[in-house]
Motif scaffolding. Structure first.
Motif, PDB file in Angstrom:
ATOM      1  N   ALA A  22      35.660 -10.977  17.257  1.00 18.29           N
ATOM      2  CA  ALA A  22      35.962  -9.488  17.543  1.00 18.29           C
ATOM      3  C   ALA A  22      37.388  -9.455  15.991  1.00 18.29           C
ATOM      4  CB  ALA A  22      35.571  -8.579  18.295  1.00 18.29           C
ATOM      5  N   THR A  23      38.135 -10.445  16.388  1.00 17.73           N
ATOM      6  CA  THR A  23      39.621 -10.333  16.363  1.00 17.73           C
ATOM      7  C   THR A  23      40.257 -10.528  14.726  1.00 17.73           C
ATOM      8  OG1 THR A  23      39.805 -12.258  17.165  1.00 17.73           O
ATOM      9  CG2 THR A  23      40.533 -10.074  18.974  1.00 17.73           C
ATOM     10  N   HIS A  24      39.194 -10.786  13.643  1.00 16.91           N
ATOM     11  CA  HIS A  24      39.427 -11.087  13.078  1.00 16.91           C
ATOM     12  C   HIS A  24      39.334  -9.559  12.000  1.00 16.91           C
ATOM     13  CE1 HIS A  24      37.860 -12.233   8.406  1.00 16.91           C
ATOM     14  NE2 HIS A  24      38.347 -13.582   8.948  1.00 16.91           N
ATOM     15  N   PRO A  25      40.571  -9.858  11.291  1.00 14.36           N
ATOM     16  CA  PRO A  25      41.107  -8.372  10.188  1.00 14.36           C
ATOM     17  C   PRO A  25      39.925  -7.399   9.997  1.00 14.36           C
ATOM     18  CG  PRO A  25      42.615  -9.819   9.989  1.00 14.36           C
ATOM     19  CD  PRO A  25      41.282 -10.831  10.803  1.00 14.36           C
ATOM     20  N   ALA A  26      38.784  -8.414   9.007  1.00 14.77           N
ATOM     21  CA  ALA A  26      37.594  -7.779   8.757  1.00 14.77           C
ATOM     22  C   ALA A  26      36.707  -7.551   9.346  1.00 14.77           C
ATOM     23  CB  ALA A  26      37.484  -8.794   7.770  1.00 14.77           C
ATOM     24  N   VAL A  27      36.845  -7.801  10.428  1.00 11.23           N
ATOM     25  CA  VAL A  27      35.608  -7.483  11.759  1.00 11.23           C
ATOM     26  C   VAL A  27      36.173  -6.403  12.182  1.00 11.23           C
ATOM     27  CG1 VAL A  27      34.222  -7.929  12.982  1.00 11.23           C
ATOM     28  CG2 VAL A  27      34.100  -9.584  11.470  1.00 11.23           C
ATOM     29  N   GLU A  28      37.151  -6.058  12.094  1.00  5.98           N
ATOM     30  CA  GLU A  28      37.964  -4.987  12.889  1.00  5.98           C
ATOM     31  C   GLU A  28      38.104  -3.924  12.531  1.00  5.98           C
ATOM     32  OE1 GLU A  28      42.014  -6.374  13.754  1.00  5.98           O
ATOM     33  OE2 GLU A  28      41.706  -6.425  16.389  1.00  5.98           O
ATOM     34  N   ALA A  29      38.172  -4.579  11.497  1.00  7.06           N
ATOM     35  CA  ALA A  29      38.121  -2.878   9.935  1.00  7.06           C
ATOM     36  C   ALA A  29      36.640  -2.145  10.083  1.00  7.06           C
ATOM     37  CB  ALA A  29      38.238  -3.598   8.892  1.00  7.06           C
ATOM     38  N   HIS A  30      35.312  -3.915  10.164  1.00  5.07           N
ATOM     39  CA  HIS A  30      34.318  -2.703  10.489  1.00  5.07           C
ATOM     40  C   HIS A  30      34.174  -1.875  11.509  1.00  5.07           C
ATOM     41  CE1 HIS A  30      32.551  -6.712   7.861  1.00  5.07           C
ATOM     42  NE2 HIS A  30      33.111  -5.928   7.142  1.00  5.07           N
ATOM     43  N   ALA A  31      34.206  -2.317  12.218  1.00 12.96           N
ATOM     44  CA  ALA A  31      34.247  -1.195  13.461  1.00 12.96           C
ATOM     45  C   ALA A  31      35.244   0.071  13.479  1.00 12.96           C
ATOM     46  CB  ALA A  31      35.254  -2.126  14.727  1.00 12.96           C
ATOM     47  N   VAL A  32      36.076  -0.154  12.796  1.00 13.64           N
ATOM     48  CA  VAL A  32      36.638   1.083  12.527  1.00 13.64           C
ATOM     49  C   VAL A  32      35.659   2.075  11.295  1.00 13.64           C
ATOM     50  CG1 VAL A  32      38.687   2.537  11.193  1.00 13.64           C
ATOM     51  CG2 VAL A  32      39.239   0.271  12.584  1.00 13.64           C
ATOM     52  N   LEU A  33      35.431   1.635  10.234  1.00 10.67           N
ATOM     53  CA  LEU A  33      34.222   2.215   9.681  1.00 10.67           C
ATOM     54  C   LEU A  33      33.206   2.346  10.352  1.00 10.67           C
ATOM     55  CD1 LEU A  33      35.133  -0.343   6.519  1.00 10.67           C
ATOM     56  CD2 LEU A  33      35.839   2.512   7.031  1.00 10.67           C
ATOM     57  N   GLY A  34      33.130   1.667  11.149  1.00  9.63           N
ATOM     58  CA  GLY A  34      31.389   1.729  11.687  1.00  9.63           C
ATOM     59  C   GLY A  34      31.864   2.890  12.503  1.00  9.63           C
ATOM     60  N   ARG A  35      32.309   3.839  13.421  1.00 11.56           N
ATOM     61  CA  ARG A  35      33.126   4.841  14.114  1.00 11.56           C
ATOM     62  C   ARG A  35      32.509   5.638  13.144  1.00 11.56           C
ATOM     63  NH1 ARG A  35      31.427   6.015  18.710  1.00 11.56           N
ATOM     64  NH2 ARG A  35      30.278   8.290  17.711  1.00 11.56           N
ATOM     65  N   GLN A  36      34.050   5.790  12.006  1.00 10.31           N
ATOM     66  CA  GLN A  36      33.666   6.709  11.466  1.00 10.31           C
ATOM     67  C   GLN A  36      32.411   7.076  10.591  1.00 10.31           C
ATOM     68  OE1 GLN A  36      36.807   8.423  10.808  1.00 10.31           O
ATOM     69  NE2 GLN A  36      37.796   8.183  12.009  1.00 10.31           N
ATOM     70  N   LEU A  37      31.669   6.363   9.904  1.00 15.35           N
ATOM     71  CA  LEU A  37      30.335   6.263   9.466  1.00 15.35           C
ATOM     72  C   LEU A  37      29.741   7.449  10.141  1.00 15.35           C
ATOM     73  CD1 LEU A  37      29.338   3.655   7.219  1.00 15.35           C
ATOM     74  CD2 LEU A  37      30.677   5.174   6.875  1.00 15.35           C
ATOM     75  N   PHE A  38      29.200   6.909  12.199  1.00 14.62           N
ATOM     76  CA  PHE A  38      28.574   7.703  12.340  1.00 14.62           C
ATOM     77  C   PHE A  38      29.065   9.068  12.508  1.00 14.62           C
ATOM     78  CE2 PHE A  38      26.853   8.288  16.523  1.00 14.62           C
ATOM     79  CZ  PHE A  38      25.438   7.622  16.550  1.00 14.62           C
ATOM     80  N   ASP A  39      30.256   9.023  13.123  1.00 14.14           N
ATOM     81  CA  ASP A  39      30.335  10.464  13.092  1.00 14.14           C
ATOM     82  C   ASP A  39      31.013  11.716  11.909  1.00 14.14           C
ATOM     83  OD1 ASP A  39      31.642  10.146  16.109  1.00 14.14           O
ATOM     84  OD2 ASP A  39      33.083   9.170  14.981  1.00 14.14           O
ATOM     85  N   SER A  40      30.584  10.842  10.882  1.00 13.16           N
ATOM     86  CA  SER A  40      30.232  11.791   9.936  1.00 13.16           C
ATOM     87  C   SER A  40      28.864  11.798   9.942  1.00 13.16           C
ATOM     88  CB  SER A  40      30.388  10.560   8.774  1.00 13.16           C
ATOM     89  OG  SER A  40      29.333  10.138   8.450  1.00 13.16           O
ATOM     90  N   ILE A  41      27.565  11.786  10.231  1.00 13.05           N
ATOM     91  CA  ILE A  41      26.198  11.733  10.342  1.00 13.05           C
ATOM     92  C   ILE A  41      25.981  13.086  10.780  1.00 13.05           C
ATOM     93  CG2 ILE A  41      23.611  11.708  11.503  1.00 13.05           C
ATOM     94  CD1 ILE A  41      24.819   8.612  11.227  1.00 13.05           C
ATOM     95  N   PRO A  42      25.789  14.241  10.107  1.00 13.97           N
ATOM     96  CA  PRO A  42      25.182  15.718  11.403  1.00 13.97           C
ATOM     97  C   PRO A  42      24.366  16.283  11.823  1.00 13.97           C
ATOM     98  CG  PRO A  42      24.705  15.723   8.441  1.00 13.97           C
ATOM     99  CD  PRO A  42      25.232  14.393   8.643  1.00 13.97           C
ATOM    100  N   ALA A  43      24.324  16.522  12.127  1.00 14.84           N
ATOM    101  CA  ALA A  43      23.215  16.873  13.527  1.00 14.84           C
ATOM    102  C   ALA A  43      22.025  17.315  12.318  1.00 14.84           C
ATOM    103  CB  ALA A  43      23.334  18.460  14.255  1.00 14.84           C
ATOM    104  N   PRO A  44      20.743  16.717  12.636  1.00 14.40           N
ATOM    105  CA  PRO A  44      19.600  17.405  12.091  1.00 14.40           C
ATOM    106  C   PRO A  44      19.378  19.030  11.665  1.00 14.40           C
ATOM    107  CG  PRO A  44      19.024  16.086  13.586  1.00 14.40           C
ATOM    108  CD  PRO A  44      20.174  16.393  14.278  1.00 14.40           C
ATOM    109  N   VAL A  45      19.000  19.221  10.438  1.00 18.66           N
ATOM    110  CA  VAL A  45      18.997  20.310   9.890  1.00 18.66           C
ATOM    111  C   VAL A  45      17.286  20.877  10.448  1.00 18.66           C
ATOM    112  CG1 VAL A  45      19.022  21.870   8.121  1.00 18.66           C
ATOM    113  CG2 VAL A  45      20.888  20.429   8.523  1.00 18.66           C
ATOM    114  N   ALA A  46      17.053  21.919  10.961  1.00 21.89           N
ATOM    115  CA  ALA A  46      15.593  22.479  11.455  1.00 21.89           C
ATOM    116  C   ALA A  46      15.070  22.405  10.145  1.00 21.89           C
ATOM    117  CB  ALA A  46      15.984  23.320  11.626  1.00 21.89           C
ATOM    118  N   GLY A  47      13.887  21.715   9.504  1.00 15.73           N
ATOM    119  CA  GLY A  47      12.672  21.321   8.735  1.00 15.73           C
ATOM    120  C   GLY A  47      13.422  21.114   7.630  1.00 15.73           C
ATOM    121  N   LEU A  48      14.767  19.947   7.891  1.00 20.75           N
ATOM    122  CA  LEU A  48      14.448  19.181   6.627  1.00 20.75           C
ATOM    123  C   LEU A  48      14.107  17.876   6.287  1.00 20.75           C
ATOM    124  CD1 LEU A  48      16.768  18.680   3.905  1.00 20.75           C
ATOM    125  CD2 LEU A  48      18.692  17.182   5.638  1.00 20.75           C
ATOM    126  N   ALA A  49      14.123  17.668   7.799  1.00 16.80           N
ATOM    127  CA  ALA A  49      12.858  15.830   7.461  1.00 16.80           C
ATOM    128  C   ALA A  49      11.083  16.057   6.905  1.00 16.80           C
ATOM    129  CB  ALA A  49      12.842  15.987   9.325  1.00 16.80           C
TER     130      ALA A  49
END
Length: 341
Positions: free
Chosen positions: A295-322
């Motif tokens: 987990a301490t490889h610099p690229a893997v540490e970057a993945h960890a930051v990016l993963g959290r950011q991407l996950f938090d960007s997902i909006p709540a489901p919009v009723a009827g959108l699915a």
């Protein structure tokens, strides 16, 4: 064989590009803090990506796409998406797709058994080499699970016994993949894991998530393994709860060649209703720290930051959108520990 082949590879539109580096006037501390802040917009994600890429070093080739408010898939990050790269263990997902294609056509069955002889065992990532004694009878479902959950290397050779290299490439070509290939060797049941591109991996992931790549049952089987909480946690899923991790289907790959270390991670993120919301494909090569697979490889540490950011960007489901976009959902049964009995 090319000189930059991996030392262990022989295992058998928003229309928006990546933003430029953050303005030089921005203090470094503020930039680092911004990478931990839970932003939501595409511009924020592109800035975080650029900073993390620069911090980790190496050469990156990435593709991120997400559904917009209208349910249309839009590119968020496009960074050299057509680069042909060594896929390393990310290629195991393509191999699994080829095997499942044969299952769908009735040529194989998940319950079909093969022996596990000692002379097929490979070290490195995985579990089978740890047994020290062999002779098991394994179902196809068993070694596919081992290959995707813990990236077992021996499982690749087991796949080659039911789907030879040339057949795998024919199946991938028939599904429209031009560059995603394994590399045949003299033994038709062995192969080098080969090449892919971020764009093709995105296409594979999105079609898998929407259950158009294979039958619904086969897509569910692969996604269930990729989403399980006992899988890889060092990268994008590092800073997540168990329930959050279950909403991220991932496959990673790590090795090195003459260009340097490669640290890759690709996957799908689902919203809280179970609908696919985002795909990511991060391929980074020409990196240092060759023997650090943690987990301490610099690229893997970057993945960890990016993963959290991407996950938090997902909006709540919009009723009827699915329903309007006909987005299929998957079962999101929460993880529950069992204390024997």
């Amino acid at each position: 064989m090319s000189s930059n082949l991996s030392r262990r590879a022989a295992l058998g539109g928003l229309g928006l590009g990546v933003a430029a580096a953050v303005a030089a006037a921005a203090p470094a501390a503020a930039a680092a803090g911004d990478d931990q802040a839970r932003g939501t917009g595409p511009g924020h994600l592109r800035r975080v990506y650029e900073r993390q890429k620069t911090k980790a070093g190496g050469v990156w080739h990435s593709h991120v796409a997400a559904l917009d408010a209208d349910g249309a898939l839009q590119t968020v990050i496009a960074d050299d998406v057509d680069a042909i790269v060594d896929g390393y263990s990310v290629q195991k997902l393509a191999v699994a797709v080829a095997v499942m294609d044969k299952v769908d056509r009735g040529l194989l069955q998940l319950g079909q058994k093969l022996d596990l002889p000692g002379d097929i065992i490979l070290g490195g990532s995985g579990i089978y080499h740890l047994q020290t004694v062999w002779g098991d009878d394994l179902t196809i479902a068993n070694f596919l699970t081992a290959m995707l959950l813990v990236s077992d290397n021996t499982a690749v050779r087991m796949c080659g016994r039911v789907a030879p290299a040339l057949e795998i490439n024919e199946i991938l070509a028939a599904k429209g993949f031009v560059n995603t290939r394994v590399i045949p060797v003299a033994n038709p049941n062995r192969f080098f894991l080969g090449k892919t591109t971020p764009a093709e991996v995105h296409d594979l992931l999105w079609r898998l998530a929407n259950k158009t790549l294979l039958s619904t049952k086969s897509c569910d089987f692969l996604l269930g393994i990729m989403r399980w909480v006992n899988g890889y946690h060092d990268g994008t899923r590092r800073n997540m709860s168990s329930n959050e991790r279950s909403r991220v289907a991932i496959k990673y790959g790590a090795d090195f060649n003459t260009l340097g270390a490669g640290r890759h991670e690709v996957g799908i993120m689902f919203d809280s209703s179970g609908a696919p919301a985002l795909t990511f494909a991060f391929f980074a090569d020409s990196l240092g720290d060759l023997d650090n697979y943690g987990a301490t490889h610099p690229a893997v540490e970057a993945h960890a930051v990016l993963g959290r950011q991407l996950f938090d960007s997902i909006p709540a489901p919009v009723a009827g959108l699915a329903a309007r976009t006909a987005r299929p959902t998957i079962d999101l049964t929460p993880f529950r520990e069992v204390n024997g009995g």
